[in-house]
Design a protein around this motif. Structure first.
Motif, PDB file in Angstrom:
ATOM      1  N   VAL A 127       0.825  -1.202   0.000  1.00 45.20           N
ATOM      2  CA  VAL A 127       0.000   0.000   0.000  1.00 45.20           C
ATOM      3  C   VAL A 127       0.864   1.258   0.000  1.00 45.20           C
ATOM      4  CG1 VAL A 127      -1.884   1.222   1.143  1.00 45.20           C
ATOM      5  CG2 VAL A 127      -1.721  -1.273   1.348  1.00 45.20           C
ATOM      6  N   VAL A 128       0.635   2.120  -0.986  1.00 46.73           N
ATOM      7  CA  VAL A 128       1.281   3.428  -1.014  1.00 46.73           C
ATOM      8  C   VAL A 128       0.230   4.445  -0.604  1.00 46.73           C
ATOM      9  CG1 VAL A 128       2.592   5.096  -2.357  1.00 46.73           C
ATOM     10  CG2 VAL A 128       2.755   2.657  -2.895  1.00 46.73           C
ATOM     11  N   SER A 129       0.442   5.066   0.548  1.00 48.06           N
ATOM     12  CA  SER A 129      -0.540   5.982   1.116  1.00 48.06           C
ATOM     13  C   SER A 129      -0.037   7.412   0.994  1.00 48.06           C
ATOM     14  CB  SER A 129      -0.793   5.624   2.585  1.00 48.06           C
ATOM     15  OG  SER A 129      -1.792   6.437   3.148  1.00 48.06           O
ATOM     16  N   GLY A 130      -0.811   8.240   0.300  1.00 49.66           N
ATOM     17  CA  GLY A 130      -0.386   9.619   0.071  1.00 49.66           C
ATOM     18  C   GLY A 130      -1.450  10.610   0.461  1.00 49.66           C
ATOM     19  N   ALA A 131      -1.254  11.843   0.024  1.00 50.32           N
ATOM     20  CA  ALA A 131      -2.212  12.910   0.286  1.00 50.32           C
ATOM     21  C   ALA A 131      -2.650  13.488  -1.050  1.00 50.32           C
ATOM     22  CB  ALA A 131      -1.583  13.999   1.153  1.00 50.32           C
ATOM     23  N   GLY A 132      -3.931  13.442  -1.317  1.00 49.23           N
ATOM     24  CA  GLY A 132      -4.422  13.949  -2.593  1.00 49.23           C
ATOM     25  C   GLY A 132      -5.902  14.198  -2.534  1.00 49.23           C
TER      26      GLY A 132
END
Length: 346
Positions: free
Chosen positions: A69-74
């Motif tokens: 899982v790549v968790s970002g802010a968007g």
């Protein structure tokens, strides 16, 4: 006539052990002598036996998959989500991570499922996916500070391991590198070259990774009598490194040493210096961090601080496997040493 697929009995005969022993090895049960395990795996390879994953799942109650899982802010717009995925997949850092994860999982007949969690809605989808048992656990890569996903998974008692120390306190295992120590190595290398007007291009300062590397660099410089370090913030991309270097040159055209907080930004730093007529390393020494692909493709090749990303990613997968199999009830941390790799840029 169609050749019948090899069975557990075929493997047992080939290995000279019982069918029950073969079953234990195939199902990942650990109380099997390593020598016998090796004999069974050799027999599996020679016979071409392929486990029935559906039947195996009934026995183990596991899917043999883990979520990467790549968790970002968007935001929720399709363009933002596509841009986030494109940036992640194009980053050489992520390629090395995937290599380490797959290298550990594949021999154990386990497989990763790539998931992006760049919004709160997407993170809830990841939690639901794991809660439903569609993967056995998660390897998490957060790209922004204050990521709530590790805490959400911990609250659900879902096995998970995080790359990097969590910015928010959460009872999760993590793997990291000694960022401050790596930055200290970079500072001492620049000082040993005689650099006296030194600057640094940081990563996004809302990330603990960037904060740690900046703090380690500043501290090392101060300990050697240089309390002031010119600083410009970047975004861990080549273009952001180039732009940050342009700002630094506008502030002081006599800079003679630069530490960039990752190799992509260091590559951008070198590009801006070249365009400004400054030679690397003759006029300005440049050091990066990561020892990723750009360190070798950059001209000149980058002196950089190496973090062993493949080994770190494999360790994450091992810690997750331990959780899944019940062998690691408490969160643990593994912090790797950093190493300075000297090439042409400093």
């Amino acid at each position: 006539m169609t050749r019948q697929a090899p069975t557990l009995e075929d493997v047992a005969r080939e290995a000279g052990v019982s069918r029950a022993t073969v079953s234990r090895v195939v199902n990942g049960i650990r109380n099997v002598d390593p020598t016998i395990q090796a004999a069974v795996r050799g027999a599996i390879e020679r016979t071409g036996y392929a486990p029935n994953r559906a039947a195996r799942s009934l026995v183990t109650r596991r899917t043999e998959t883990v979520a990467l899982v790549v968790s970002g802010a968007g935001d929720d717009s399709e363009s933002a989500q596509n841009r986030f995925a494109s940036q992640v997949l194009g980053d050489p850092f992520f390629g090395r991570v995937v290599s380490g994860v797959v290298g550990f999982l594949r021999p154990r007949s386990m497989y990763p499922v790539l998931m992006f969690a760049e919004t709160d809605t997407a993170r809830q989808d990841v939690v639901a996916y794991l809660r439903q048992g569609r993967a056995d656990g998660a390897l998490i890569f957060s790209t922004h500070a204050g990521d709530p996903l590790p805490g959400l998974l911990a609250a659900e008692r879902i096995p998970c391991v995080l790359f990097g120390r969590p910015a928010l306190s959460a009872p999760v295992s993590y793997v990291d590198v000694a960022h401050r120590e790596g930055a200290r190595l970079a500072a001492e290398k620049l000082l040993a070259r005689g650099c006296r007007r030194v600057a640094t291009v940081t990563g996004p300062l809302d990330l603990s990774t960037a904060q740690e590397r900046l703090a380690g660099f500043r501290d090392a410089m101060a300990r050697h009598g240089q309390p002031h370090v010119m600083t410009a913030e970047g975004g861990f991309t080549e273009d952001s490194g180039a732009a940050a270097m342009a700002r630094l040159l506008a502030e002081d055209g006599d800079i003679d040493g630069v530490f960039a907080a990752n190799d992509l930004m260091a590559q951008g730093v070198c590009r801006t210096l070249h365009e400004a007529g400054r030679r690397v390393p003759d006029d300005v020494a440049v050091i990066g961090f990561d020892d990723s692909g750009p360190a070798l493709t950059c001209r000149p090749s980058l002196t950089t601080v190496r973090q062993p990303m493949e080994e770190m990613a494999a360790t994450m997968a091992r810690l997750l496997q331990d959780q899944i199999e019940g062998g690691q009830p408490q969160p643990v941390s593994v912090v790797f040493d950093a190493e300075l790799v000297v090439r042409e840029s400093a």
